[in-house]
Design a protein around this motif. Sequence first.
Motif, PDB file in Angstrom:
ATOM      1  N   ASP A 311      44.117 -24.868  35.971  1.00  0.00           N
ATOM      2  CA  ASP A 311      43.572 -23.940  34.882  1.00  0.00           C
ATOM      3  C   ASP A 311      42.079 -24.343  34.736  1.00  0.00           C
ATOM      4  N   SER A 312      41.485 -23.492  35.446  1.00  0.00           N
ATOM      5  CA  SER A 312      39.829 -23.560  35.026  1.00  0.00           C
ATOM      6  C   SER A 312      39.287 -23.357  33.799  1.00  0.00           C
ATOM      7  N   THR A 313      39.921 -22.746  33.027  1.00  0.00           N
ATOM      8  CA  THR A 313      39.317 -22.471  31.552  1.00  0.00           C
ATOM      9  C   THR A 313      39.423 -23.936  30.816  1.00  0.00           C
ATOM     10  N   ILE A 314      40.656 -24.415  30.929  1.00  0.00           N
ATOM     11  CA  ILE A 314      40.730 -25.728  30.182  1.00  0.00           C
ATOM     12  C   ILE A 314      39.998 -26.856  30.782  1.00  0.00           C
ATOM     13  N   ARG A 315      39.964 -26.770  32.186  1.00  0.00           N
ATOM     14  CA  ARG A 315      38.950 -27.838  32.746  1.00  0.00           C
ATOM     15  C   ARG A 315      37.603 -27.516  32.581  1.00  0.00           C
ATOM     16  N   GLY A 316      37.122 -26.306  32.562  1.00  0.00           N
ATOM     17  CA  GLY A 316      35.847 -25.887  31.992  1.00  0.00           C
ATOM     18  C   GLY A 316      35.355 -26.687  30.528  1.00  0.00           C
ATOM     19  N   LEU A 317      36.525 -26.500  29.657  1.00  0.00           N
ATOM     20  CA  LEU A 317      36.395 -26.897  28.228  1.00  0.00           C
ATOM     21  C   LEU A 317      36.074 -28.238  28.256  1.00  0.00           C
ATOM     22  N   LYS A 318      36.736 -29.057  29.124  1.00  0.00           N
ATOM     23  CA  LYS A 318      36.653 -30.437  29.030  1.00  0.00           C
ATOM     24  C   LYS A 318      35.245 -30.657  29.660  1.00  0.00           C
ATOM     25  N   THR A 319      34.908 -30.225  30.746  1.00  0.00           N
ATOM     26  CA  THR A 319      33.695 -30.627  31.024  1.00  0.00           C
ATOM     27  C   THR A 319      32.530 -30.183  30.060  1.00  0.00           C
ATOM     28  N   GLN A 320      32.584 -29.100  29.383  1.00  0.00           N
ATOM     29  CA  GLN A 320      31.736 -28.854  28.221  1.00  0.00           C
ATOM     30  C   GLN A 320      31.643 -29.871  27.219  1.00  0.00           C
ATOM     31  N   LEU A 321      32.903 -30.426  26.843  1.00  0.00           N
ATOM     32  CA  LEU A 321      33.160 -31.511  25.901  1.00  0.00           C
ATOM     33  C   LEU A 321      32.364 -32.878  26.263  1.00  0.00           C
ATOM     34  N   THR A 322      32.684 -33.230  27.554  1.00  0.00           N
ATOM     35  CA  THR A 322      31.987 -34.360  28.254  1.00  0.00           C
ATOM     36  C   THR A 322      30.344 -34.117  28.327  1.00  0.00           C
ATOM     37  N   ASN A 323      29.984 -32.947  28.596  1.00  0.00           N
ATOM     38  CA  ASN A 323      28.548 -32.738  28.777  1.00  0.00           C
ATOM     39  C   ASN A 323      27.891 -32.722  27.318  1.00  0.00           C
ATOM     40  N   SER A 324      28.679 -32.417  26.372  1.00  0.00           N
ATOM     41  CA  SER A 324      27.934 -32.233  24.802  1.00  0.00           C
ATOM     42  C   SER A 324      27.590 -34.065  24.433  1.00  0.00           C
ATOM     43  N   LEU A 325      28.324 -34.759  25.110  1.00  0.00           N
ATOM     44  CA  LEU A 325      27.976 -36.228  24.827  1.00  0.00           C
ATOM     45  C   LEU A 325      26.704 -36.614  25.271  1.00  0.00           C
ATOM     46  N   GLN A 326      26.211 -35.919  26.281  1.00  0.00           N
ATOM     47  CA  GLN A 326      24.950 -36.396  26.723  1.00  0.00           C
ATOM     48  C   GLN A 326      23.669 -35.797  25.973  1.00  0.00           C
ATOM     49  N   GLN A 327      24.198 -34.573  25.279  1.00  0.00           N
ATOM     50  CA  GLN A 327      22.858 -33.980  24.723  1.00  0.00           C
ATOM     51  C   GLN A 327      21.922 -34.651  24.090  1.00  0.00           C
ATOM     52  N   VAL A 328      20.662 -34.399  24.155  1.00  0.00           N
ATOM     53  CA  VAL A 328      19.577 -35.216  23.358  1.00  0.00           C
ATOM     54  C   VAL A 328      19.204 -34.371  22.193  1.00  0.00           C
ATOM     55  N   ILE A 329      19.224 -35.282  21.237  1.00  0.00           N
ATOM     56  CA  ILE A 329      18.913 -34.826  19.762  1.00  0.00           C
ATOM     57  C   ILE A 329      17.593 -34.987  19.460  1.00  0.00           C
ATOM     58  N   LYS A 330      16.553 -34.159  18.741  1.00  0.00           N
ATOM     59  CA  LYS A 330      15.135 -34.528  18.430  1.00  0.00           C
ATOM     60  C   LYS A 330      15.500 -34.692  16.833  1.00  0.00           C
ATOM     61  N   GLY A 331      14.499 -35.478  16.480  1.00  0.00           N
ATOM     62  CA  GLY A 331      14.312 -35.699  14.914  1.00  0.00           C
ATOM     63  C   GLY A 331      15.230 -36.597  14.194  1.00  0.00           C
ATOM     64  N   ALA A 332      15.743 -37.517  15.143  1.00  0.00           N
ATOM     65  CA  ALA A 332      16.761 -38.447  14.366  1.00  0.00           C
ATOM     66  C   ALA A 332      15.925 -40.084  14.658  1.00  0.00           C
ATOM     67  N   GLY A 333      14.708 -40.158  14.728  1.00  0.00           N
ATOM     68  CA  GLY A 333      14.088 -41.254  14.573  1.00  0.00           C
ATOM     69  C   GLY A 333      14.288 -41.822  16.176  1.00  0.00           C
ATOM     70  N   PRO A 334      14.978 -43.176  16.027  1.00  0.00           N
ATOM     71  CA  PRO A 334      15.114 -43.931  17.556  1.00  0.00           C
ATOM     72  C   PRO A 334      16.194 -43.370  18.242  1.00  0.00           C
ATOM     73  N   PHE A 335      16.920 -42.618  17.526  1.00  0.00           N
ATOM     74  CA  PHE A 335      18.321 -42.102  18.085  1.00  0.00           C
ATOM     75  C   PHE A 335      18.225 -40.772  18.945  1.00  0.00           C
ATOM     76  N   GLU A 336      18.587 -40.819  20.151  1.00  0.00           N
ATOM     77  CA  GLU A 336      18.448 -39.528  20.837  1.00  0.00           C
ATOM     78  C   GLU A 336      19.981 -39.054  21.460  1.00  0.00           C
ATOM     79  N   THR A 337      20.683 -39.985  21.536  1.00  0.00           N
ATOM     80  CA  THR A 337      21.862 -39.581  21.868  1.00  0.00           C
ATOM     81  C   THR A 337      23.144 -40.432  21.038  1.00  0.00           C
ATOM     82  N   ILE A 338      24.401 -39.974  21.017  1.00  0.00           N
ATOM     83  CA  ILE A 338      25.358 -40.694  20.459  1.00  0.00           C
ATOM     84  C   ILE A 338      25.697 -42.100  21.075  1.00  0.00           C
TER      85      ILE A 338
END
Length: 466
Positions: A311-338
């Motif tokens: 199922d490509s839709t569910i696989r794609g959703l997992k990929t999006q969730l995994t990629n979301s962990l890598q996102q860089v956040i601005k404005g949180a001092g020394p913390f850029e990712t989780i």
Amino acid sequence: MAGITSAGVGSGLPLEDIINATLNAEDQPKLKRFEATKTRLNVELSALGAVKSTLSTLQDVIKKLASADNFNKRIGTVRQPTGGDLISVATTAKSTTGNFNIEVTQLAQGSRALSNAAFTAPTDVVNATAGTLTLKAGTKDFAVDIAAGATLEDIRNAINGSQSNFGITANIINTGGATPTSKLVITSNVTGAGNDVIIENDNADLDAVSTVAFGGGAGGMTIAAADMAKDAIAKVDGVEVTSSSNKFSNTIQDLTFTALKVGAAGEKARIDVSYDTAGVEKLMDEFIKAYNNAIGTIDYHTKAGAGLYGDSTIRGLKTQLTNSLQQVIKGAGPFETIFDVGLGLKKDGTLEKSSLVRSMSTALSDNYADFGKLFSSETGFAKNVSSLLDKSLDAKGSFKFRTDSINMSLKDLQADREKHDYRMSQMEVRLRAQYSSLDSLIAQMRSTGTYLQSQLGSLPGFVKTK
């Protein structure tokens, strides 16, 4: 033949078996396909439900992480002296972290008025004519009507039974002894200096049970110095503070403490106000558990042979969730990712607490505010993941579309099954009609043959061969 009720009865041929075999040859393969398709669709539907359930749980936790309120909590702990609990404390999101030493030197109290007149018994008549008593304390007041000939008991009951009574209690004290007397006692629960109970009347007959006489001046009830309404008094780091009640609100800005008892000389309680780091760590544990459960459920239902395999839709959703962990956040001092706040990613794609960069405890203690911004700011991690999940789980999302599609396929399958059953019943009718004609023809032919054989056998000179 009209008398034949089962195929083959007239002819003796296994026509019933032939009909059943023909029907089964047509029916069974299609029934197997129907059942296989139904099973596949139900497995797929169940798998979608399982994945959606875990994602909904993750979404609930993400919404908590997206709320700044969950990172603005303060906790106040009290170290009580050995003599017992002096105070309790309540914090707000604005409470400043720090510590304060508290002494309690006086508790707030309401006032208490006692009648001076020496009534001999509670049944003594107080007033000959009707009147009204008005009772006040602070900004509150209420009035009670006193009937003519009211006794001390009647007045007590009228005060206590008033629907407008705001916190006044009337009692009678009987002294006993050789010359017993009864005295009316009026107690107010309105605390704070200057809030003594005041009892006025509109009839001089009621002066004995008033603090203010009808004609002015003192009435027959007085308040001793020890029974006057008082403020609570405490010391905060040596600075004396007062409150009209035992609750000190904003004496320490954005914090409330309540005096419970007067301490011994020099006895102090200590308030420690800190960030609710334990509460945030608990919330992070919930997130790790919910995320790992969602990823594990997706993996289970998309493996080879499972309901959502390929199922490509569910696989794609997992990929999006995994990629979301890598996102860089601005404005949180020394913390850029989780991963900067004590989280790590394992080989199987699940999360764990990690101290490779820094421990979560260190991140919370050193940069509590930035920790909160990383997750709950408008561009923070939780807001972004929440948006991703909303698109999949809302009323118009992919899960709703897929579920509706499968349910529609199940309905179509049921309709196809019913059409097939109808075709099979028609086929059976047709086969029976065809074989019935054959059965009748063969039976008739056999009957004719038997008749002819009988007739030939009766002819002169006819010899039947063996």
